[in-house]
Scaffold this motif. Sequence first.
Motif, PDB file in Angstrom:
ATOM      1  N   SER A   1      48.773  39.137  35.369  1.00 53.39           N
ATOM      2  CA  SER A   1      47.352  38.899  35.162  1.00 53.39           C
ATOM      3  C   SER A   1      46.577  39.825  36.081  1.00 53.39           C
ATOM      4  O   SER A   1      47.165  40.624  36.821  1.00 53.39           O
ATOM      5  CB  SER A   1      46.999  37.435  35.447  1.00 53.39           C
ATOM      6  OG  SER A   1      45.672  37.170  35.037  1.00 53.39           O
ATOM      7  N   ARG A   2      45.273  39.698  36.059  1.00 50.94           N
ATOM      8  CA  ARG A   2      44.414  40.536  36.881  1.00 50.94           C
ATOM      9  C   ARG A   2      43.186  39.729  37.250  1.00 50.94           C
ATOM     10  O   ARG A   2      42.625  39.022  36.430  1.00 50.94           O
ATOM     11  CB  ARG A   2      44.028  41.792  36.106  1.00 50.94           C
ATOM     12  CG  ARG A   2      43.426  42.864  36.969  1.00 50.94           C
ATOM     13  CD  ARG A   2      43.588  44.233  36.346  1.00 50.94           C
ATOM     14  NE  ARG A   2      44.931  44.780  36.351  1.00 50.94           N
ATOM     15  CZ  ARG A   2      45.532  45.340  37.407  1.00 50.94           C
ATOM     16  NH1 ARG A   2      44.913  45.417  38.545  1.00 50.94           N
ATOM     17  NH2 ARG A   2      46.736  45.839  37.311  1.00 50.94           N
ATOM     18  N   ILE A   3      42.798  39.843  38.516  1.00 46.99           N
ATOM     19  CA  ILE A   3      41.580  39.185  39.006  1.00 46.99           C
ATOM     20  C   ILE A   3      40.501  40.246  39.080  1.00 46.99           C
ATOM     21  O   ILE A   3      40.671  41.264  39.758  1.00 46.99           O
ATOM     22  CB  ILE A   3      41.822  38.563  40.403  1.00 46.99           C
ATOM     23  CG1 ILE A   3      42.896  37.480  40.309  1.00 46.99           C
ATOM     24  CG2 ILE A   3      40.529  38.013  40.982  1.00 46.99           C
ATOM     25  CD1 ILE A   3      43.396  37.006  41.654  1.00 46.99           C
ATOM     26  N   ASP A   4      39.398  40.026  38.380  1.00 44.97           N
ATOM     27  CA  ASP A   4      38.306  41.000  38.396  1.00 44.97           C
ATOM     28  C   ASP A   4      37.677  41.105  39.779  1.00 44.97           C
ATOM     29  O   ASP A   4      37.424  42.206  40.271  1.00 44.97           O
ATOM     30  CB  ASP A   4      37.217  40.626  37.381  1.00 44.97           C
ATOM     31  CG  ASP A   4      37.698  40.772  35.946  1.00 44.97           C
ATOM     32  OD1 ASP A   4      38.576  41.614  35.683  1.00 44.97           O
ATOM     33  OD2 ASP A   4      37.199  40.023  35.087  1.00 44.97           O
ATOM     34  N   ARG A   5      37.440  39.942  40.421  1.00 46.29           N
ATOM     35  CA  ARG A   5      36.713  39.947  41.703  1.00 46.29           C
ATOM     36  C   ARG A   5      37.235  38.829  42.589  1.00 46.29           C
ATOM     37  O   ARG A   5      37.265  37.674  42.187  1.00 46.29           O
ATOM     38  CB  ARG A   5      35.227  39.739  41.434  1.00 46.29           C
ATOM     39  CG  ARG A   5      34.337  39.897  42.621  1.00 46.29           C
ATOM     40  CD  ARG A   5      32.864  39.858  42.143  1.00 46.29           C
ATOM     41  NE  ARG A   5      31.968  40.302  43.178  1.00 46.29           N
ATOM     42  CZ  ARG A   5      31.440  39.482  44.089  1.00 46.29           C
ATOM     43  NH1 ARG A   5      31.713  38.196  44.077  1.00 46.29           N
ATOM     44  NH2 ARG A   5      30.619  39.963  45.008  1.00 46.29           N
TER      45      ARG A   5
END
Length: 173
Positions: A120-124
């Motif tokens: 996954s990826r965390i935007d901020r």
Amino acid sequence: MQAPEPTNPYGKTFAIIAWLIVMLMLYLFFQDTIDKQLNPNQQLNSVQGSRGETRTVLIRNKSGHYVGTALINDTPVDFMLDTGATTVAIAQRTAEKLGLPFGAQIQVNTANGLSSAWRSRIDRLQLGDIVLTNIPASIVPNLGGTEILLGMSALKQLEFHQQGNQLTLIQHR
């Protein structure tokens, strides 16, 4: 010395209700103290250094861990700093609540052994005034609790120093 026994049924009922109210008030009073011992970094504060860097100080909790409250995509999430975790690890329920994308399925090696997870990826990600963007993460279905493990995919972007019961996170601009 023992309190006299109420003689009528209304007196007994009132005495029970009074004791329940006292117990509830004690619970509410001490729960805040216990929460602060488990997570002494509920409000992360930052300072600007003389060279323009941002510094956020974490206090070790009573168990010896660095636990705090961060913002992921502007939503508060409790974290535990884990330099042994390759990425930021997030429980599936927490990831769903945050609306994080479920990418490719992968195998991860956790303290409980081999497990399936999703990229996954965390935007901020915000720690006080420190802001990190586009952070690789793993969504781990059998990760207990709601706190995330703040792993090296986030921490490698920071400098950090430990002294005594404090860990200072430093973001250079």
